[in-house]
Design a protein around this motif. Structure first.
Motif, PDB file in Angstrom:
ATOM      1  N   TYR A 151       0.828  -1.209   0.000  1.00 46.02           N
ATOM      2  CA  TYR A 151       0.000   0.000   0.000  1.00 46.02           C
ATOM      3  C   TYR A 151       0.858   1.253   0.000  1.00 46.02           C
ATOM      4  CZ  TYR A 151      -3.738   3.184   1.452  1.00 46.02           C
ATOM      5  OH  TYR A 151      -4.656   4.202   1.515  1.00 46.02           O
ATOM      6  N   MET A 152       2.126   1.101   0.361  1.00 51.78           N
ATOM      7  CA  MET A 152       2.960   2.293   0.505  1.00 51.78           C
ATOM      8  C   MET A 152       4.091   2.260  -0.518  1.00 51.78           C
ATOM      9  SD  MET A 152       3.069   2.790   4.625  1.00 51.78           S
ATOM     10  CE  MET A 152       3.897   1.301   5.099  1.00 51.78           C
ATOM     11  N   SER A 153       4.479   3.433  -0.972  1.00 48.57           N
ATOM     12  CA  SER A 153       5.508   3.472  -2.015  1.00 48.57           C
ATOM     13  C   SER A 153       6.875   3.077  -1.461  1.00 48.57           C
ATOM     14  CB  SER A 153       5.562   4.863  -2.656  1.00 48.57           C
ATOM     15  OG  SER A 153       6.014   5.822  -1.735  1.00 48.57           O
ATOM     16  N   THR A 154       7.007   3.044  -0.148  1.00 49.47           N
ATOM     17  CA  THR A 154       8.264   2.587   0.431  1.00 49.47           C
ATOM     18  C   THR A 154       8.284   1.056   0.518  1.00 49.47           C
ATOM     19  OG1 THR A 154       7.215   3.113   2.531  1.00 49.47           O
ATOM     20  CG2 THR A 154       8.925   4.609   1.771  1.00 49.47           C
ATOM     21  N   THR A 155       7.192   0.486   0.991  1.00 51.61           N
ATOM     22  CA  THR A 155       7.186  -0.971   1.172  1.00 51.61           C
ATOM     23  C   THR A 155       7.104  -1.723  -0.151  1.00 51.61           C
ATOM     24  OG1 THR A 155       4.795  -0.885   1.526  1.00 51.61           O
ATOM     25  CG2 THR A 155       6.182  -0.911   3.483  1.00 51.61           C
ATOM     26  N   MET A 156       6.529  -1.105  -1.155  1.00 52.84           N
ATOM     27  CA  MET A 156       6.373  -1.833  -2.427  1.00 52.84           C
ATOM     28  C   MET A 156       7.730  -2.191  -3.043  1.00 52.84           C
ATOM     29  SD  MET A 156       5.205   0.881  -5.292  1.00 52.84           S
ATOM     30  CE  MET A 156       6.403   1.958  -6.048  1.00 52.84           C
ATOM     31  N   LEU A 157       8.771  -1.473  -2.636  1.00 53.65           N
ATOM     32  CA  LEU A 157      10.082  -1.745  -3.201  1.00 53.65           C
ATOM     33  C   LEU A 157      10.581  -3.145  -2.828  1.00 53.65           C
ATOM     34  CD1 LEU A 157      11.668   1.763  -2.544  1.00 53.65           C
ATOM     35  CD2 LEU A 157      10.514   0.954  -4.591  1.00 53.65           C
ATOM     36  N   VAL A 182      -2.241   0.012  -4.023  1.00 51.08           N
ATOM     37  CA  VAL A 182      -2.436   1.405  -4.421  1.00 51.08           C
ATOM     38  C   VAL A 182      -1.246   2.037  -5.165  1.00 51.08           C
ATOM     39  CG1 VAL A 182      -2.789   3.744  -3.505  1.00 51.08           C
ATOM     40  CG2 VAL A 182      -4.220   1.861  -2.719  1.00 51.08           C
ATOM     41  N   PRO A 183       0.001   1.921  -4.656  1.00 50.30           N
ATOM     42  CA  PRO A 183       1.063   2.658  -5.354  1.00 50.30           C
ATOM     43  C   PRO A 183       1.614   1.939  -6.573  1.00 50.30           C
ATOM     44  CG  PRO A 183       1.957   1.564  -3.430  1.00 50.30           C
ATOM     45  CD  PRO A 183       0.493   1.239  -3.463  1.00 50.30           C
ATOM     46  N   THR A 184       1.147   0.745  -6.858  1.00 54.01           N
ATOM     47  CA  THR A 184       1.718  -0.017  -7.977  1.00 54.01           C
ATOM     48  C   THR A 184       1.068   0.382  -9.300  1.00 54.01           C
ATOM     49  OG1 THR A 184       0.144  -1.836  -7.734  1.00 54.01           O
ATOM     50  CG2 THR A 184       2.183  -1.982  -6.466  1.00 54.01           C
ATOM     51  N   SER A 185       1.698  -0.021 -10.366  1.00 52.36           N
ATOM     52  CA  SER A 185       1.195   0.330 -11.703  1.00 52.36           C
ATOM     53  C   SER A 185       1.730  -0.709 -12.682  1.00 52.36           C
ATOM     54  CB  SER A 185       1.704   1.718 -12.101  1.00 52.36           C
ATOM     55  OG  SER A 185       3.117   1.716 -12.127  1.00 52.36           O
ATOM     56  N   GLU A 187       3.638  -0.083 -15.123  1.00 55.95           N
ATOM     57  CA  GLU A 187       5.064   0.234 -15.325  1.00 55.95           C
ATOM     58  C   GLU A 187       5.905  -0.361 -14.201  1.00 55.95           C
ATOM     59  OE1 GLU A 187       2.558   2.320 -15.524  1.00 55.95           O
ATOM     60  OE2 GLU A 187       2.674   3.257 -17.506  1.00 55.95           O
ATOM     61  N   PHE A 188       5.403  -0.236 -12.989  1.00 54.98           N
ATOM     62  CA  PHE A 188       6.137  -0.795 -11.850  1.00 54.98           C
ATOM     63  C   PHE A 188       6.213  -2.315 -11.968  1.00 54.98           C
ATOM     64  CE2 PHE A 188       6.031  -2.738  -7.608  1.00 54.98           C
ATOM     65  CZ  PHE A 188       7.215  -2.240  -7.082  1.00 54.98           C
ATOM     66  N   LYS A 199      -4.887  -4.361 -11.323  1.00 50.46           N
ATOM     67  CA  LYS A 199      -5.295  -2.953 -11.146  1.00 50.46           C
ATOM     68  C   LYS A 199      -6.275  -2.822  -9.982  1.00 50.46           C
ATOM     69  CE  LYS A 199      -7.972  -1.391 -14.324  1.00 50.46           C
ATOM     70  NZ  LYS A 199      -8.425  -1.015 -15.668  1.00 50.46           N
ATOM     71  N   ASP A 200      -7.181  -3.785  -9.902  1.00 42.88           N
ATOM     72  CA  ASP A 200      -8.107  -3.842  -8.778  1.00 42.88           C
ATOM     73  C   ASP A 200      -8.425  -5.319  -8.548  1.00 42.88           C
ATOM     74  OD1 ASP A 200     -10.108  -4.595 -10.665  1.00 42.88           O
ATOM     75  OD2 ASP A 200     -10.536  -2.489 -11.061  1.00 42.88           O
TER      76      ASP A 200
ATOM     77  N   ASN B  96      12.825   2.448   7.316  1.00 41.75           N
ATOM     78  CA  ASN B  96      12.837   3.243   6.088  1.00 41.75           C
ATOM     79  C   ASN B  96      11.459   3.579   5.536  1.00 41.75           C
ATOM     80  OD1 ASN B  96      12.180   0.712   5.309  1.00 41.75           O
ATOM     81  ND2 ASN B  96      14.187   0.255   4.428  1.00 41.75           N
ATOM     82  N   ALA B  97      10.433   3.454   6.359  1.00 42.21           N
ATOM     83  CA  ALA B  97       9.096   3.830   5.889  1.00 42.21           C
ATOM     84  C   ALA B  97       8.333   4.467   7.031  1.00 42.21           C
ATOM     85  CB  ALA B  97       8.347   2.607   5.380  1.00 42.21           C
ATOM     86  N   ARG B 319       1.540   8.128  -9.112  1.00 45.24           N
ATOM     87  CA  ARG B 319       2.114   7.022  -9.902  1.00 45.24           C
ATOM     88  C   ARG B 319       2.458   7.488 -11.308  1.00 45.24           C
ATOM     89  NH1 ARG B 319      -2.776   3.420  -9.384  1.00 45.24           N
ATOM     90  NH2 ARG B 319      -3.580   5.454  -8.878  1.00 45.24           N
ATOM     91  N   ARG B 322       5.736   9.276 -11.233  1.00 49.58           N
ATOM     92  CA  ARG B 322       6.832   8.334 -10.987  1.00 49.58           C
ATOM     93  C   ARG B 322       7.138   7.511 -12.240  1.00 49.58           C
ATOM     94  NH1 ARG B 322       5.174   3.740  -7.316  1.00 49.58           N
ATOM     95  NH2 ARG B 322       4.330   3.045  -9.285  1.00 49.58           N
ATOM     96  N   ASP B 323       6.100   7.083 -12.933  1.00 49.49           N
ATOM     97  CA  ASP B 323       6.284   6.121 -14.011  1.00 49.49           C
ATOM     98  C   ASP B 323       6.452   6.740 -15.394  1.00 49.49           C
ATOM     99  OD1 ASP B 323       6.008   4.076 -12.158  1.00 49.49           O
ATOM    100  OD2 ASP B 323       3.856   3.886 -12.464  1.00 49.49           O
ATOM    101  N   PRO B 354       5.338   9.465  -4.639  1.00 50.81           N
ATOM    102  CA  PRO B 354       5.933   8.227  -4.146  1.00 50.81           C
ATOM    103  C   PRO B 354       7.422   8.412  -3.820  1.00 50.81           C
ATOM    104  CG  PRO B 354       4.654   7.813  -6.138  1.00 50.81           C
ATOM    105  CD  PRO B 354       4.770   9.301  -5.985  1.00 50.81           C
ATOM    106  N   SER B 355       7.893   7.611  -2.885  1.00 55.59           N
ATOM    107  CA  SER B 355       9.263   7.786  -2.395  1.00 55.59           C
ATOM    108  C   SER B 355      10.290   7.688  -3.516  1.00 55.59           C
ATOM    109  CB  SER B 355       9.565   6.738  -1.322  1.00 55.59           C
ATOM    110  OG  SER B 355       9.418   5.444  -1.850  1.00 55.59           O
TER     111      SER B 355
END
Lengths: 215, 413
Positions: A151-157, A182-185, A187-188, A199-200, B96-97, B319, B322-323, B354-355
């Motif tokens: 859900y978070m752009s930090t954890t998705m990494l 949520v933060p994924t796409s 492209e990601f 997507k959902d 880190n979050a 997003r 970012r993308d 996004p980070s």
């Protein structure tokens, strides 16, 4: 008579009437109706209808959430009876979890409901799942698909780290990987080397079906 | 001849106010975005300091957003968590979050928990930090979002009990839902507002992303979120003499599926949103890159007061930025400015950066707005080529800035 019962269960699930769904499923079982038919013609038909209404803007997330809740209640009643009758019916195992440090499980819960309705044997690792737990579960259960949520752009990494580790350990062969949250796409998803992006919840279920069909 | 309003010295703030007051401005304002994780990443400061130290958090935001060149500063941490954490909610902390609520162990499981929890103690957990954050922002970066930040009631309930349970309550258990809102407004949020007020922070905003569409429909927002925001605002005004704007981002149209975009639903969302935030049309966290901006322009020109265009506060999807390539970012902004900015009334920002967003993309977006959004807007925007931005690396730039010491020191173990 049985059709009426299935229809009533289906309607209760679609309309998100959780208590009523549980009671109706219990009554259908007590009446001796086959659990698999109750599942397919009642509970699954109901959540599928909710998904269709969602797609056409007649249902919105609150409606789908309540439907998923009712679906869950119906499944809880049905599951003990389904253990035997469902043997051989699965589309394959699907391991799913939200990555470590991330506690958001709304999207995942919906995906689990829809994957189950689509016939996957879902192994839900929950939220805040460490990389090693994904790896160990994949080694043990040999799923067809693994779904990683964040859900978070930090954890998705962490998704990239998990996928890299799966490749390093030679576990990627025959395993499809999906990402979502949520933060994924798209492209990601491409960037981290996943096979599909959900997507959902409905899209995740449809992509999962496509992934196992092309195998 | 009427007196001209006294304009603030800060040109970024002047641009924002100019748009809101339908005054001429030199270019489209680009407001600082919610970007806590991104700012932390750019500034390379550890999460365990950054999310606990108001001064560090504010200075990092100010420095990073100034480096980019935003017109105003938006600084907030994990503001959705503060009240739940102070009431004893279980949290997950990470190196880190940002901190996150442990939804495995919800704070509110049933009605009985409301009595057990009692009233929020403003000395607990990071509430004092939140108060300090508001004070520092007012001192260091006055602007549209300077002041306190709190979590709005429905979002608080989602944090405290999980969205499905909160939703179940408002759809199926209305008496319980009333109790929940009463608790959120009066036991959880109001004591936090009072602490702000007691410390001189007399205005606060309450983001409410959980109330965006389609998490809630416009009907549910009208039934629950609008009255709740009004109640809380009234109480803050009457008892504390402060402005508390709950419901920010409620009703924001966040449909993810482009094939489901529906003009009538969008208009309904924006109309509902204006009942909470009448100052502007808020189009922020959704897939704004895919919206038909002619619809938004039509809405703004038909829904403003006194025949004037309703100001638009429009966010570039996090997003997307970012993308996308720099060229795609420029192309999007060219289209937006062409359709929405010619008659004024446009404020641009980014929705929660996004980070891992490339700094090049953000610098490019700023440069595009600075060049394409200059008034009067050029007749043919396609003839203006936006060259790639030139910028110093953040660390090199930071050396000469007032925030250098606190940021470099925070990096030390």
């Amino acid at each position: 008579m049985s059709n009426e019962k299935y229809q009533a269960i289906s309607t209760a699930v679609t309309e998100g009437e959780d208590i009523q769904t549980g009671n109706l499923v219990k009554a259908a079982l007590d009446a001796g109706l086959p659990p698999l038919e109750i599942l397919q013609q009642g509970v699954v038909a109901g959540i599928t209808k909710a998904g269709e209404l969602w797609k056409t803007n007649q249902y919105f997330l609150p409606d789908v959430i309540l439907s998923a809740d009712a679906f869950k209640v119906g499944m809880e009643v049905l599951e003990p009876q389904l253990k035997n009758s469902q043997a051989g019916q699965s589309r394959g195992k699907y391991v799913i979890g939200v990555v470590e440090g991330d506690m958001h499980d709304l999207g995942k819960s919906l995906v689990v409901a829809l994957l189950t309705s689509a016939g996957f044997e879902v192994i839900d690792l929950g939220i805040d799942v460490p990389k090693d737990k994904f790896i160990d579960t994949i080694k043990t259960h040999h799923p067809a698909v693994v779904g990683l949520g964040a859900y978070m752009s930090t954890t998705m990494l962490q998704m990239k780290e998990i996928i890299t580790e799966l490749e390093k350990q030679g576990l990627r062969k025959g395993l499809k990987i999906m990402v979502g949250g949520v933060p994924t796409s798209q492209e990601f998803s491409d960037e981290v080397g996943a096979d599909a992006w959900g997507k959902d919840a409905l899209d995740a279920m449809q992509k999962a079906l496509q992934l196992v069909e092309v195998k | 001849m009427s007196a001209q309003p006294e304009m603030p010295v800060d040109p970024g703030l002047a641009r924002f106010l100019g748009v809101m007051m339908h005054q001429p401005v030199d270019r489209v304002p680009f407001l600082g975005p919610q970007s806590h994780d991104h700012c932390m990443t750019v500034a390379k400061v550890p999460a365990r300091k950054y999310y606990w130290d108001a001064e560090l958090l504010v200075d990092v935001h100010i420095a990073v957003q100034r480096w980019y060149g935003f017109d105003t500063v938006m600084a907030a941490g994990d503001i959705y968590n503060f009240e739940v954490e102070a009431l004893g909610g279980k949290m997950i902390y990470s190196d880190n979050a940002m901190p996150t609520v442990d939804t495995n162990n919800p704070l509110i499981k049933s009605s009985a928990d409301l009595d057990r929890l009692g009233t929020l103690d403003p000395s607990k957990e990071r509430i004092p930090m939140g108060v300090k954050l508001g004070k520092l922002l007012l001192q260091k970066a006055p602007g549209p979002f300077a002041g306190g930040v709190f979590c709005s009631p429905f979002s608080f309930l989602c944090q405290a009990m999980g969205y499905p349970k909160a939703l179940h309550a408002i759809k199926r258990e209305k008496v319980y839902a009333q109790e929940l809102f009463d608790f959120a407004e009066n036991q959880a949020i109001f004591p936090y507002l009072k602490a702000m007020s007691d410390n001189g922070v007399k205005n606060a905003i309450g983001p409410d992303a959980w109330s965006a569409f389609p998490n809630l429909t416009p009907e549910l927002i009208e039934e629950w979120v609008v009255p709740s925001a009004r109640r809380l605002g009234e109480r803050a005004k009457n008892e504390l003499g402060m402005t508390a704007g709950a419901g920010l981002a409620a009703s924001d149209y966040c449909e993810e599926d482009v094939s489901k975009f529906d003009k009538a639903i969008m208009f309904k969302c924006w109309e509902t949103g204006m009942k909470i935030n009448p100052a502007f049309v808020f189009g922020f966290m959704g897939r704004t890159q895919d919206w038909d901006m002619n619809w938004l322009q039509e809405f703004a020109t038909t829904h403003g007061a006194n025949g004037l265009k309703q100001p638009l506060y429009l966010g570039i999807n996090g997003r997307f930025i970012r993308d996308s390539s720099p060229e795609q970012v420029v192309s999007l902004l060219r289209r937006w400015i062409d359709i929405l900015a010619r008659d004024g009334g446009l404020l641009i920002s980014i929705a929660n950066v996004p980070s891992d967003t490339s700094s090049l993309s953000i610098h490019t977006a700023l440069k595009a707005v600075h060049e394409l959004g200059r008034y009067p807007i050029a007749k043919d925007l396609s003839s203006i080529k936006v060259e790639p931005p030139q910028f110093k690396p953040f660390d090199e730039w930071l050396k000469d800035q007032p925030e250098a010491d606190i940021i470099f020191k925070a990096r030390e173990k």
